[in-house]
Scaffold this motif. Sequence first.
Motif, mmCIF file in Angstrom:
data_model
loop_
_atom_site.group_PDB
_atom_site.id
_atom_site.type_symbol
_atom_site.label_atom_id
_atom_site.label_comp_id
_atom_site.label_asym_id
_atom_site.label_seq_id
_atom_site.Cartn_x
_atom_site.Cartn_y
_atom_site.Cartn_z
ATOM 1 N N ASN A 1 0.849 -1.190 0.000
ATOM 2 C CA ASN A 1 0.000 0.000 0.000
ATOM 3 C C ASN A 1 0.888 1.244 0.000
ATOM 4 O O ASN A 1 1.765 1.388 0.859
ATOM 5 C CB ASN A 1 -0.903 0.012 1.235
ATOM 6 N N ILE A 2 0.646 2.136 -0.950
ATOM 7 C CA ILE A 2 1.530 3.296 -1.138
ATOM 8 C C ILE A 2 0.711 4.578 -1.111
ATOM 9 O O ILE A 2 -0.340 4.681 -1.750
ATOM 10 C CB ILE A 2 2.289 3.186 -2.481
ATOM 11 N N ILE A 3 1.230 5.567 -0.371
ATOM 12 C CA ILE A 3 0.655 6.909 -0.350
ATOM 13 C C ILE A 3 1.628 7.843 -1.069
ATOM 14 O O ILE A 3 2.817 7.864 -0.756
ATOM 15 C CB ILE A 3 0.421 7.413 1.085
ATOM 16 N N VAL A 4 1.104 8.595 -2.046
ATOM 17 C CA VAL A 4 1.912 9.614 -2.728
ATOM 18 C C VAL A 4 1.582 10.948 -2.083
ATOM 19 O O VAL A 4 0.432 11.403 -2.121
ATOM 20 C CB VAL A 4 1.617 9.648 -4.237
ATOM 21 N N SER A 5 2.582 11.568 -1.474
ATOM 22 C CA SER A 5 2.382 12.795 -0.712
ATOM 23 C C SER A 5 3.066 13.968 -1.417
ATOM 24 O O SER A 5 4.074 13.798 -2.110
ATOM 25 C CB SER A 5 2.969 12.622 0.696
ATOM 26 N N GLY B 1 2.527 17.304 -8.694
ATOM 27 C CA GLY B 1 2.406 16.190 -9.637
ATOM 28 C C GLY B 1 2.019 14.875 -8.994
ATOM 29 O O GLY B 1 2.360 13.807 -9.510
ATOM 30 N N LYS B 2 1.276 14.940 -7.878
ATOM 31 C CA LYS B 2 0.903 13.720 -7.159
ATOM 32 C C LYS B 2 0.029 12.801 -8.017
ATOM 33 O O LYS B 2 0.290 11.603 -8.128
ATOM 34 C CB LYS B 2 0.152 14.085 -5.859
ATOM 35 N N THR C 1 -3.099 5.877 -3.059
ATOM 36 C CA THR C 1 -3.827 7.126 -2.863
ATOM 37 C C THR C 1 -2.833 8.274 -2.783
ATOM 38 O O THR C 1 -1.619 8.059 -2.718
ATOM 39 C CB THR C 1 -4.700 7.079 -1.599
ATOM 40 N N THR C 2 -3.354 9.509 -2.808
ATOM 41 C CA THR C 2 -2.502 10.687 -2.625
ATOM 42 C C THR C 2 -3.001 11.469 -1.424
ATOM 43 O O THR C 2 -4.162 11.329 -1.002
ATOM 44 C CB THR C 2 -2.515 11.609 -3.864
ATOM 45 N N ILE C 3 -2.122 12.323 -0.926
ATOM 46 C CA ILE C 3 -2.458 13.139 0.240
ATOM 47 C C ILE C 3 -1.641 14.426 0.182
ATOM 48 O O ILE C 3 -0.506 14.430 -0.304
ATOM 49 C CB ILE C 3 -2.183 12.354 1.552
#
Length: 746
Positions: free
Chosen positions: A516-520, A526-527, A619-621
């Motif tokens: 599970n990866i979060i792009v912050s 550019g998330k 997901t992104t945050i």
Amino acid sequence: MDIATSGQGQGRILAFAGPKEGVGKSTVVLNLALAWAGIQRRNVLIVPLDPLVRGEHTAALGLNPPSVADLVRALGAQSLTIAGGLLKGKIPVSQWGVGVLPIAHKRADVQKISPRVLLPMIAKLSQTFDIFLDVESSFPMQTFAFDIADMVVWVTQPSRNNLNATVSMFQDYRDMHFPLDRFEVVCNSYDLPGSIEPEEVEKFFNQLNKKVLVFLPWEESIPLLANQVKIEVVEQPQSLWVKGLRMLLGRVLNLQTIDKNWASAVSDEDFQQAASALWSAKGGFEGGGPAPSSIGSALQASAAPTLAGKADLPPFWEELKQRIHGEVVKSLEVEHVRLSDNAGANPETRAKVSRIADQLLSKQPNLQLSRDQRQRFVNELLDEILGYGPLEELLRDPSITEIMVNAPDRVFTERAGKLILTKVRFRDEEQVVQVIKRIVAPLGKRIDESVPLVDARLQDGSRVNAIIRPLAVSGPTLTIRRFSQKPFGPEDYYRFGTINRECMEFLKACVLLRKNIIVSGGTGTGKTTFLNALSSYIPEDERIISVEDTAELKLQQVHWVRLESRPPNVEGKGEVTIRDLVKNCLRMRPDRIVVGECRGAEALDMLQAMNTGHEGSLTTIHANTPRDALTRLEAMCLMAGADLPIWALREMICSAVHMVVQLSRFADGTRKVTYVTEVTGREENQILTHDIYRFVQTGVDERGKVVGKFTATGEPPKFYPEFATKGMHVPVEAFWTEQQKKARGK
């Protein structure tokens, strides 16, 4: 190229053209020139734009003039743009007050002549002469001449081939925004046996809303006199053909000259290529015109819209545009043309509206607009009627990544990470609001005082945010985030310097390992684009469900279901939140869940999904560091209202989130992955993390570009053994620092 010339004493410029060779065009030019010079005190200069340099006019007048190529060699191109007297004294004039200036005497010299040479020369000569341009059917030759002509005399004959060619060419000229009201049609040899009757000829031109100015009869003395090097208007001034020519003479007498900027839309390259194609054995083709590819490139170049300011526009521009706008809409209603939401993308609709606008422009009395201005006027009008008004110029530019309308006269763009104030202007705030409404209406949304804030998207996937009064105190504000039509892949990121190959290969392995990866990242880092790139590594045989506020993701897999939230209606009902969709997608048998952005209570449902058999979710945050991302995730879970102790919430985060990828935007506008961080567990009340890769800035070069390097921190992730368990080969050396590699000889 603009050449300042005095308007005093400026002569008339006539261009003579036709659909094909052999229609009698040069005969009309020669005879009209002598007749015109005979009733005026001004000499006439014939300029044959003839790449075949046949010398017809010089032979008929018994002259031996220098050519444009000769004058350039003798006087120099710079001298010709300055001193008109140098030219006048070099050009011999016949006893009838008519001179000739051929472009060259040798075909090889034609390729050295271009609009850059001809325009300043004709500009100077027009102060002394009336100019008659005898134009061959080569397309760039016609374009160059038509742009500076006060009137175009179109000579044709009453044969079906000539008339069909004329109609086709006039339609092309109209699409290029040449004002057809400056064209006068001469039908030569109308009474030849077997010719189409004048009434039928008129029908061909009725479809163009044109009339034939004069029908000239067949005159058998014309070819006989030509063979004797004699001219009809001198030898047979009372012939029916000459009497018919007097109608054209009267039209020239009442001709109003136009303002000229002495510029050509045709490049030197197109002009020279078309000239050489007419006679070069290597490049020519049957039919006496340039190769189709050169015609196409010239047409495309001349029709290309340009981004410019309003300084060069007449003061009546906006008032005229609003008036013509209303008349075009009325005409469309009469013709029962319905403008759908995607009408601007329909070439047929666009062409129809363009023709209507051109016809309405042609009916405006004493309208002094150059072809470039007419082209721009029609383009702006089409953008307003079929598209998003002034924004269309910006939306056509693929290098623009963000458009920000702060006020009608304050429109900014982002290119390569830098903000730029453009010359684009809206008429007023009302026009900005109308563009916003056009954007949101196809999506079933509305914006007004009761709903002054809206999120939407364009058909190309660009994300739109709009806010108007009373919330926007300074006036309606519009922000458009644009995305590449072709999703960025790893090679693109290597080229941009966003990430290095080792780090990207590691992230690919993590996606395949179902981590599970979060792009912050902050705003505009550019998330979403990077999330899209990571999602491309998801195997084709897995079911993906994406959940977004505004659909932006462009996944490449076939087995992909897109869900989009919905705001409440005017009554405050019908809202479907991201949280609702995340809950629902758990019932849709997903292998992977991709949430465009976690920004509220849905974070808790996302964590629960990650912990209950939906590993490999993305997901992104919004956050500035990996640590901030976890803290913000924690805060969003608390927004869900669940009565969880903080230790339990942090335990849930530790077990659900495996990786945080941090993106940052630097001062030079570049975007880079600055951290790849592993979540390793919890110690008491603290979430533990471990940086695996970092970007370290070392300075700034002389161009202001950020200089730095991507580096591993020296230790593989805690889950590294899982790669081997799943049969994936990830070399441990990929996690070594430079010092470790040197020490171990790698």
